[in-house]
Design an enzyme around this catalytic site. Structure first.
Site, PDB file in Angstrom:
ATOM      1  CG  HIS A   1      -6.000  -7.862   0.002  1.00  0.00           C
ATOM      2  ND1 HIS A   1      -7.367  -7.738  -0.113  1.00  0.00           N
ATOM      3  CD2 HIS A   1      -5.569  -6.712   0.584  1.00  0.00           C
ATOM      4  CE1 HIS A   1      -7.747  -6.573   0.375  1.00  0.00           C
ATOM      5  NE2 HIS A   1      -6.674  -5.923   0.811  1.00  0.00           N
ATOM      6  N   GLY A  16     -10.486  -0.332   6.942  1.00  0.00           N
ATOM      7  CA  GLY A  16      -9.959   0.330   5.750  1.00  0.00           C
ATOM      8  C   GLY A  16      -9.900  -0.576   4.536  1.00  0.00           C
ATOM      9  CD  GLN A  17     -12.030  -6.203   2.811  1.00  0.00           C
ATOM     10  OE1 GLN A  17     -13.062  -6.136   3.482  1.00  0.00           O
ATOM     11  NE2 GLN A  17     -11.613  -7.307   2.237  1.00  0.00           N
ATOM     12  CG  ASP A  53      -0.528  -1.865  -2.451  1.00  0.00           C
ATOM     13  OD1 ASP A  53      -1.300  -2.505  -1.710  1.00  0.00           O
ATOM     14  OD2 ASP A  53      -0.796  -0.722  -2.903  1.00  0.00           O
ATOM     15  CB  ILE A  54      -1.231   0.193  -7.470  1.00  0.00           C
ATOM     16  CG1 ILE A  54      -0.999   0.942  -8.773  1.00  0.00           C
ATOM     17  CG2 ILE A  54      -2.344   0.808  -6.654  1.00  0.00           C
ATOM     18  CD1 ILE A  54      -2.165   0.858  -9.744  1.00  0.00           C
ATOM     19  CG  HIS A  63      -1.911  -5.289   3.057  1.00  0.00           C
ATOM     20  ND1 HIS A  63      -1.881  -4.238   2.150  1.00  0.00           N
ATOM     21  CD2 HIS A  63      -3.216  -5.463   3.379  1.00  0.00           C
ATOM     22  CE1 HIS A  63      -3.115  -3.802   1.948  1.00  0.00           C
ATOM     23  NE2 HIS A  63      -3.943  -4.522   2.674  1.00  0.00           N
ATOM     24  CG  ASN A  91      -6.748  -3.970   6.372  1.00  0.00           C
ATOM     25  OD1 ASN A  91      -6.435  -3.941   7.555  1.00  0.00           O
ATOM     26  ND2 ASN A  91      -6.063  -3.331   5.437  1.00  0.00           N
TER      27      ASN A  91
HETATM   28  P1  5GP Z   1      -7.096  -2.936   1.549  1.00  0.00           P
HETATM   29  O1  5GP Z   1      -7.250  -1.511   1.925  1.00  0.00           O
HETATM   30  O2  5GP Z   1      -8.331  -3.481   0.853  1.00  0.00           O
HETATM   31  O3  5GP Z   1      -6.635  -3.834   2.662  1.00  0.00           O
HETATM   32  O4  5GP Z   1      -5.905  -2.993   0.491  1.00  0.00           O
HETATM   33  C1  5GP Z   1      -6.089  -2.868  -0.876  1.00  0.00           C
HETATM   34  C2  5GP Z   1      -4.735  -2.576  -1.472  1.00  0.00           C
HETATM   35  O5  5GP Z   1      -4.828  -2.751  -2.866  1.00  0.00           O
HETATM   36  C3  5GP Z   1      -4.258  -1.144  -1.219  1.00  0.00           C
HETATM   37  O6  5GP Z   1      -3.014  -1.166  -0.526  1.00  0.00           O
HETATM   38  C4  5GP Z   1      -4.149  -0.552  -2.615  1.00  0.00           C
HETATM   39  O7  5GP Z   1      -3.048   0.308  -2.757  1.00  0.00           O
HETATM   40  C5  5GP Z   1      -4.032  -1.785  -3.490  1.00  0.00           C
HETATM   41  N1  5GP Z   1      -4.565  -1.608  -4.845  1.00  0.00           N
HETATM   42  C6  5GP Z   1      -5.735  -1.012  -5.166  1.00  0.00           C
HETATM   43  N2  5GP Z   1      -5.932  -1.055  -6.505  1.00  0.00           N
HETATM   44  C7  5GP Z   1      -4.843  -1.703  -7.018  1.00  0.00           C
HETATM   45  C8  5GP Z   1      -4.466  -2.043  -8.349  1.00  0.00           C
HETATM   46  O8  5GP Z   1      -5.166  -1.794  -9.334  1.00  0.00           O
HETATM   47  N3  5GP Z   1      -3.274  -2.687  -8.512  1.00  0.00           N
HETATM   48  C9  5GP Z   1      -2.474  -3.007  -7.435  1.00  0.00           C
HETATM   49  N4  5GP Z   1      -1.317  -3.626  -7.718  1.00  0.00           N
HETATM   50  N5  5GP Z   1      -2.805  -2.697  -6.175  1.00  0.00           N
HETATM   51  C10 5GP Z   1      -3.983  -2.055  -5.962  1.00  0.00           C
END
Ligand code: 5GP
Ligand code: ZN
Length: 114
Positions: A100, A93-94, A30-31, A102, A87
């Protein structure tokens, strides 16, 4: 093909630190990590949420959990403990509308999550 960030990671348009990949799924870091170890496991087929996967495509879950299994073994996360989170929707918070999982590890993870 489409505007999805994770589809772009899958097809290499956006770089990512991939720790596991096969024909059906990818696991990458994760970034913006929320734990010392924070990986994301994604199916290569695009669906926004678990409930959108058609019943004749259920093998998608086998494939993505196979990738989780491989990444957990490879990164030695069983010894540390880990949490899996999926999520869906704004209230969760998606931020990225591509399924995906986590994988969070390396610290005390409080329960219940916020
Ligand atoms: P969500 O909030 O949708 O469940 O999680 C999305 C996740 O994707 C977040 O934890 C966010 O840090 C990660 N993320 C967003 N953009 C990027 C990206 O460009 N590269 C990577 N490796 N992770 C990302
Ligand atoms: Zn996608």
């Amino acid at each position: 093909m489409n505007d999805c960030l994770f589809c772009k990671i899958i097809n290499g348009e956006i770089p990512a630190n991939k720790v596991y990949e096969d024909d059906h799924a990818v696991v990458f870091t994760d970034i913006n990590p929320k734990a010392p170890i924070h990986l994301l496991a994604i199916p290569k087929e695009h669906y926004s949420g678990v409930h959108e996967v058609p019943h004749d495509r259920m093998e998608l879950f086998q494939h993505v959990f196979f990738a989780v299994n491989q990444a957990v073994r490879q990164e030695g996360l069983a010894e540390k403990g880990y949490r899996l989170v999926v999520n869906f929707g704004d209230s969760s918070g998606q931020a990225v509308p591509h399924i995906h999982i986590h994988i969070l590890s390396g610290r005390e993870l409080t329960w219940p999550p916020g």
